[in-house]
Design an enzyme around this catalytic site. Structure first.
Site: not given
Ligand code: TIU
Length: 223
Positions: A26, A74, A131, A134, A159-160, A164, A204
């Protein structure tokens, strides 16, 4: 067996790197530029810029070695038929999914904001997985593509970190993939969430997988 120095212990590479793929999650304008989805949720999107050169270096090496690269995006169909109302309504930001913003409709496939940033643009032969969720496995052909390509090991960036990236890493781990999260190749709007995510995936004995620096990965792949 070649390995990458990693936490909680060295990450075993497959023979001749066959089965190793780079996953870039993303890295689209919606999350990295003002006026997109990340901004609409009240985040400082400039925080995510730091990892662009790092992912660029990994991308260049994977391309040079002829190893598979998978980009994800996304986004939703223009009629939002794949966007649950719970997702659209959540956040109560200034703009929500499907609304028109400065980069087109927020988080809608094909809009300017949905494009991967130019520095990391996919090549025509690279896989791009749109996609709706997430996680990159939910309602996508990712698993069948990985199986068809014989991929077993995933180097994960993007990210993030705690949204995701972590969701995708957990989905991949449950499916049996050996997952390595790149410490300086993932970023969050919340530095403490990034830190906690790195710690929780490798705790772990590597309950979700490994973490390593891009430097360690690049050195291992280029040796
Ligand atoms: N790609 C992804 O992480 N989508 C999000 O909406 N991330 C946020 O941190 N909002």
């Amino acid at each position: 067996m070649p390995t990458i120095p990693a936490q909680p212990y060295d990450y075993p590479l497959p023979e001749n790197n066959q089965g190793l793929a780079l996953v870039i999650i993303d890295m689209q304008r919606d999350f990295l530029e003002p006026g997109g989805f990340g901004d609409s949720l009240g985040n400082d999107v400039m925080l995510l810029q730091a990892i662009v050169p790092t992912i660029g270096q990994l991308l260049a090496v994977f391309r040079r070695l002829g190893l598979p690269v998978i980009h994800t995006q996304e986004g939703h169909q223009p009629d939002l038929s794949d966007c649950p109302p719970s997702k659209r309504d959540r956040g109560q930001g200034s703009l929500t999914i499907g609304d028109r913003g400065p980069m087109g409709r927020i988080l809608v496939l094909g809009e300017a904001g949905n494009q991967i940033i130019p520095d990391l643009s996919p090549l025509p032969d690279e896989i791009v997985i749109p996609k709706p969720g997430k996680g990159a496995f939910y309602n996508t052909p990712l698993e069948s593509i990985l199986k068809e390509k014989g991929v077993t090991h995933l180097i994960i960036t993007g990210v993030t970190t705690e949204v995701c990236v972590q969701t995708t890493m957990r989905e991949a781990n449950d499916r049996g993939y050996e997952c390595l999260l790149v410490e300086d190749g993932t970023e969050s709007y919340f530095p403490e969430f990034k830190r906690a995510t790195l710690e929780m995936v490798r705790a772990q004995g590597g309950i979700v997988g490994w973490t390593a620096s891009s430097g360690a990965i690049l050195a291992a792949l280029q040796s």
